[in-house]
Design a protein around this motif. Structure first.
Motif, PDB file in Angstrom:
ATOM      1  N   GLN A 131     -15.951  25.846   4.933  1.00  0.00           N
ATOM      2  CA  GLN A 131     -15.922  26.233   3.521  1.00  0.00           C
ATOM      3  C   GLN A 131     -14.944  27.380   3.291  1.00  0.00           C
ATOM      4  OE1 GLN A 131     -17.277  24.574   1.073  1.00  0.00           O
ATOM      5  NE2 GLN A 131     -18.088  23.112   2.586  1.00  0.00           N
ATOM      6  N   ASP A 132     -14.921  28.348   4.202  1.00  0.00           N
ATOM      7  CA  ASP A 132     -13.978  29.471   4.065  1.00  0.00           C
ATOM      8  C   ASP A 132     -12.537  28.983   4.144  1.00  0.00           C
ATOM      9  OD1 ASP A 132     -16.033  31.271   3.791  1.00  0.00           O
ATOM     10  OD2 ASP A 132     -16.080  31.825   5.918  1.00  0.00           O
ATOM     11  N   LEU A 133     -12.263  28.067   5.087  1.00  0.00           N
ATOM     12  CA  LEU A 133     -10.899  27.551   5.224  1.00  0.00           C
ATOM     13  C   LEU A 133     -10.480  26.771   3.982  1.00  0.00           C
ATOM     14  CD1 LEU A 133     -10.826  26.380   8.961  1.00  0.00           C
ATOM     15  CD2 LEU A 133      -9.711  28.380   7.960  1.00  0.00           C
TER      16      LEU A 133
ATOM     17  N   ARG B  11       0.830  -1.200   0.000  1.00  0.00           N
ATOM     18  CA  ARG B  11       0.000   0.000   0.000  1.00  0.00           C
ATOM     19  C   ARG B  11       0.868   1.256   0.000  1.00  0.00           C
ATOM     20  NH1 ARG B  11      -4.789  -0.483   4.366  1.00  0.00           N
ATOM     21  NH2 ARG B  11      -3.166  -1.348   5.718  1.00  0.00           N
ATOM     22  N   ALA B  12       0.296   2.335  -0.475  1.00  0.00           N
ATOM     23  CA  ALA B  12       0.963   3.638  -0.499  1.00  0.00           C
ATOM     24  C   ALA B  12       0.021   4.670   0.095  1.00  0.00           C
ATOM     25  CB  ALA B  12       1.342   4.028  -1.923  1.00  0.00           C
ATOM     26  N   GLY B  13       0.582   5.753   0.599  1.00  0.00           N
ATOM     27  CA  GLY B  13      -0.231   6.819   1.161  1.00  0.00           C
ATOM     28  C   GLY B  13      -0.504   7.904   0.146  1.00  0.00           C
ATOM     29  N   ILE B  14      -1.674   8.531   0.248  1.00  0.00           N
ATOM     30  CA  ILE B  14      -1.933   9.781  -0.461  1.00  0.00           C
ATOM     31  C   ILE B  14      -2.211  10.833   0.607  1.00  0.00           C
ATOM     32  CG2 ILE B  14      -2.733   8.696  -2.576  1.00  0.00           C
ATOM     33  CD1 ILE B  14      -5.595   9.259  -1.707  1.00  0.00           C
ATOM     34  N   TYR B  15      -1.764  12.061   0.359  1.00  0.00           N
ATOM     35  CA  TYR B  15      -1.720  13.063   1.423  1.00  0.00           C
ATOM     36  C   TYR B  15      -2.168  14.432   0.935  1.00  0.00           C
ATOM     37  CZ  TYR B  15       1.458   9.500   3.246  1.00  0.00           C
ATOM     38  OH  TYR B  15       2.000   8.315   3.665  1.00  0.00           O
ATOM     39  N   GLU B  16      -2.651  15.228   1.896  1.00  0.00           N
ATOM     40  CA  GLU B  16      -2.798  16.669   1.678  1.00  0.00           C
ATOM     41  C   GLU B  16      -2.357  17.367   2.959  1.00  0.00           C
ATOM     42  OE1 GLU B  16      -6.945  17.362   0.750  1.00  0.00           O
ATOM     43  OE2 GLU B  16      -7.385  17.898   2.831  1.00  0.00           O
ATOM     44  N   LEU B  17      -1.596  18.424   2.800  1.00  0.00           N
ATOM     45  CA  LEU B  17      -1.014  19.128   3.944  1.00  0.00           C
ATOM     46  C   LEU B  17      -1.448  20.582   3.921  1.00  0.00           C
ATOM     47  CD1 LEU B  17       0.888  19.216   6.379  1.00  0.00           C
ATOM     48  CD2 LEU B  17       2.794  19.564   4.794  1.00  0.00           C
ATOM     49  N   PHE B  18      -2.136  20.992   4.977  1.00  0.00           N
ATOM     50  CA  PHE B  18      -2.584  22.376   5.125  1.00  0.00           C
ATOM     51  C   PHE B  18      -1.753  23.044   6.211  1.00  0.00           C
ATOM     52  CE2 PHE B  18      -6.071  25.293   6.959  1.00  0.00           C
ATOM     53  CZ  PHE B  18      -5.673  26.350   6.148  1.00  0.00           C
ATOM     54  N   ALA B  19      -0.861  23.956   5.796  1.00  0.00           N
ATOM     55  CA  ALA B  19      -0.054  24.735   6.734  1.00  0.00           C
ATOM     56  C   ALA B  19      -0.550  26.177   6.645  1.00  0.00           C
ATOM     57  CB  ALA B  19       1.426  24.643   6.378  1.00  0.00           C
TER      58      ALA B  19
ATOM     59  N   ALA C 237      -7.322  27.648   1.695  1.00  0.00           N
ATOM     60  CA  ALA C 237      -6.300  26.633   1.443  1.00  0.00           C
ATOM     61  C   ALA C 237      -6.090  26.435  -0.052  1.00  0.00           C
ATOM     62  CB  ALA C 237      -6.705  25.312   2.098  1.00  0.00           C
ATOM     63  N   ALA C 238      -7.191  26.385  -0.812  1.00  0.00           N
ATOM     64  CA  ALA C 238      -7.086  26.204  -2.264  1.00  0.00           C
ATOM     65  C   ALA C 238      -6.345  27.373  -2.904  1.00  0.00           C
ATOM     66  CB  ALA C 238      -8.470  26.049  -2.871  1.00  0.00           C
ATOM     67  N   ALA C 239      -6.560  28.575  -2.383  1.00  0.00           N
ATOM     68  CA  ALA C 239      -5.898  29.761  -2.943  1.00  0.00           C
ATOM     69  C   ALA C 239      -4.388  29.733  -2.718  1.00  0.00           C
ATOM     70  CB  ALA C 239      -6.497  31.028  -2.332  1.00  0.00           C
ATOM     71  N   THR C 240      -3.947  29.009  -1.680  1.00  0.00           N
ATOM     72  CA  THR C 240      -2.505  28.920  -1.412  1.00  0.00           C
ATOM     73  C   THR C 240      -1.828  27.877  -2.302  1.00  0.00           C
ATOM     74  OG1 THR C 240      -2.752  27.227   0.319  1.00  0.00           O
ATOM     75  CG2 THR C 240      -2.920  29.548   0.989  1.00  0.00           C
ATOM     76  N   GLY C 241      -2.632  27.115  -3.064  1.00  0.00           N
ATOM     77  CA  GLY C 241      -2.061  26.124  -3.968  1.00  0.00           C
ATOM     78  C   GLY C 241      -1.704  24.808  -3.305  1.00  0.00           C
ATOM     79  N   TYR C 242      -2.321  24.505  -2.167  1.00  0.00           N
ATOM     80  CA  TYR C 242      -1.980  23.245  -1.506  1.00  0.00           C
ATOM     81  C   TYR C 242      -2.520  22.056  -2.302  1.00  0.00           C
ATOM     82  CZ  TYR C 242      -6.345  21.617   0.790  1.00  0.00           C
ATOM     83  OH  TYR C 242      -7.576  21.089   1.075  1.00  0.00           O
ATOM     84  N   ILE C 243      -1.852  20.930  -2.187  1.00  0.00           N
ATOM     85  CA  ILE C 243      -2.206  19.729  -2.940  1.00  0.00           C
ATOM     86  C   ILE C 243      -3.265  18.954  -2.158  1.00  0.00           C
ATOM     87  CG2 ILE C 243      -1.335  17.599  -3.974  1.00  0.00           C
ATOM     88  CD1 ILE C 243      -0.250  20.133  -5.229  1.00  0.00           C
TER      89      ILE C 243
END
Length: 583
Positions: free
Chosen positions: A545-547, A521-529, A551-557
């Protein structure tokens, strides 16, 4: 597996030949020069902790088998895909087991005075001379992967080399079901000793050994009206291993209870216990849970294989950019970093990898867990006991008087624990913990819901990592596939990144993956800093929804985007990704 190697032969005075694994793989068309450059940069950034071949495998540019085949060809020795049937058990004692483990080498067979030896390091110019000195035989080398050699050595360490499970079950008589109250903590016994064990002990040993060998995370022993079903969970999926006679259930359950130091006379209430065993030199911890049912007690054994659990942060599936960002977060002197996801998504593995990453002599790291799943040298680990009043909150409150630098909480479960963790982060401690949320921005609002004031969350939070696990496509039967129409429509709804994928892969199904098409197995991730804008929004108690918009505006994956990258690389299938992100 090395970046620069020398050519061994069976002639001690042969001139060594330098072999560069990167050049070999490029020449064979397995990697591009650009991928080699990326791997070298990745290797340099991490202080050359791994050799180039290992880095290329971690980045999934090539498989371990491809690297070893290329090296074998360069050295002019055969490459073999080992399994237990290839080796002659009679020659295993030709070399000390310590030598085989340390050198990752094993004798296969002896013909006309020549010993065939499988090695994972064809560059080792000294091994031929040393094996000749130890055995008195001339030596012929063949190359195999470390994984194959270790699993084959493990298979022959089980003791019951000639045991056939169907024959074992057929041979069991009623009088054999009397449990022998003898605790066995080492399954690697000699065949003479194991031949004297009762069939029930042999069966339990067989189940434990086979489950570890197949990489199972759990064993389920389930009684029914007329049958006994044994299932293994491998790569997150249950599959049926065998169906012993139902009459064996009481003896099998009693045997497991004896090993776990549980009360064999009590069958009316659930019980929990633990077993520590060794298979060869491989330590394995087992967590046992029994539950009374209509047809008898069901037993579930959780397998904590320390070999598999000691995974580094660079090996769990982060992209290079996310690896650097997460490493930076956990290396800060204070704050809270949360890992979120459903049960079974690998959160504990990520936290343990993070602790090993920052563990050093100058840092005092302490954990509070329920239960302690893996012992890490150099780290203080404490297990909660709710009956005794040693809850997460009570343990954390006491722990903060123990001068910790880093605190890991197994889970933030209630307002009191969350508040104490927040205060700890604000007073100079790094706090790592888990939550059960669907994505990383949801971790922020969950703290709001638990009862932590928004301004305290904003002051303490450093980042939140959401994750899922997906099954890897089996490397031995991986092939391109034409997607069915319904999946094509799903791809269209996923957006441009999914639509840009030209080739999708799946596993056709082979012996090594039990015909499933998946192995590992492998992991898939999203990181919000959170950046400054996000922290201002958190302070004002922003909605989920605002957060997410910030987060999307910062270009996070996102999880989807990271998963699509792994689909494009052929690591997993689109079906696995869809199942993971909708879980």
């Amino acid at each position: 597996m090395t970046q620069t190697q020398t050519n061994p032969t069976n002639e001690p005075n042969a001139a060594p030949k330098r072999v560069r694994v990167g050049d070999l793989l490029v020449a064979k068309g397995l990697v591009t020069p650009e991928q080699i450059d990326k791997a070298l940069a990745f290797q340099k950034d991490r202080g050359h902790q791994k050799l180039l071949g290992e880095v290329l495998i971690d980045l999934e540019y090539v498989s371990e088998e491809q690297v070893m085949e290329a090296l074998a060809e360069a050295y002019g020795i055969p490459y073999v895909h080992l399994d237990a049937k290839i080796c002659d058990p009679a020659v295993l004692d030709a070399l000390p087991s310590d030598f085989q483990d340390e050198q990752c080498a094993m004798p296969l067979f002896l013909v006309n005075g020549k010993l065939t030896l499988a090695v994972a390091e064809p560059a080792n110019v000294f091994i031929v001379e040393e094996v000749h000195r130890l055995t008195g035989h001339s030596v012929q080398l063949v190359a195999s992967t470390a994984k194959d050699i270790q699993s084959t050595l493990l298979a022959h360490a089980a003791g019951d080399r000639d045991m056939v499970i169907d024959e074992l079950i057929d041979d069991i008589e009623e009088e054999d079901l009397t449990v022998v109250e003898q605790q066995i903590t080492d399954l690697a016994e000699s065949s003479e000793d194991s031949a004297n064990d009762s069939p029930v002990i042999k069966l339990v040993n067989y189940l434990l050994f086979t489950a570890v060998q197949e990489g199972a995370s759990d064993i389920h022993i389930e009684p029914d009206d007329s049958a006994l079903r044994v299932r293994f969970r491998v790569d997150g999926q249950l599959y049926q291993k065998m169906t012993p006679p139902a009459k064996m259930l009481p003896a099998v359950v009693s045997r497991i209870k004896i090993m776990a130091k549980l009360d064999i006379s009590e069958r009316r209430v659930p019980q929990d216990g633990g077993i520590s065993i060794r298979i060869g030199k491989r330590p394995v911890d087992l967590r046992v849970s029994t539950m009374p049912g209509k047809f008898g007690e069901k037993v579930v054994i959780r397998i904590i294989d320390k070999n598999n659990a000691m995974t580094g942060l660079s090996q769990i599936g982060f992209s290079p950019a996310m690896y650097d960002q997460f490493t930076s977060l956990i290396s800060q002197p204070n704050g809270i970093v949360l890992v979120t996801g459903p049960t079974g998504s690998g959160k504990s593995t990520t936290l343990y990898a993070a602790l090993r990453q920052i563990n050093k002599e100058s840092v005092n790291i302490s954990t509070v867990e329920d239960p302690v799943e893996m012992n890490i040298p150099g780290i203080n680990q404490f297990q909660t006991n709710d009956k005794a009043g040693f809850t997460f909150a009570a343990a954390l409150r006491s722990l903060l008087r123990q001068d910790p630098d880093v605190v890991m909480l197994g889970e933030i479960r209630d307002q009191e624990t969350a508040r104490i963790a927040t205060q700890a982060a604000l007073t100079g401690h790094m706090v790592l913990s888990t939550l059960h949320t669907n994505d990383s921005p949801s971790a922020i609002t969950r703290l709001f819901n638990i009862g932590v004031e928004p301004y305290l969350v904003a002051a303490s939070i450093r980042g939140a990592l959401a994750q899922r696990l997906v099954r890897r496509v089996c490397k031995d039967c991986k092939e391109p596939i034409v997607l069915p129409d319904n999946m094509k429509r799903t791809i269209e709804r996923m957006g441009p990144q999914a639509q840009a994928i030209e080739t999708f892969y799946h596993g056709e199904g082979c012996k090594s993956c039990r015909r499933t098409g998946y192995a590992g197995r492998a992991g898939i991730y999203e990181l919000f800093a959170p950046n400054d804008e996000a922290l201002d929004a958190i302070t004002s108690g922003a909605s989920l929804q605002d957060l997410r918009k910030i987060a999307a505006a910062t270009g996070y994956i996102t999880l989807l985007q990271d998963g699509l990258e792994k689909v494009q690389a052929g690591t997993t299938t689109i079906e696995e990704l869809v199942a993971a992100i909708t879980h």
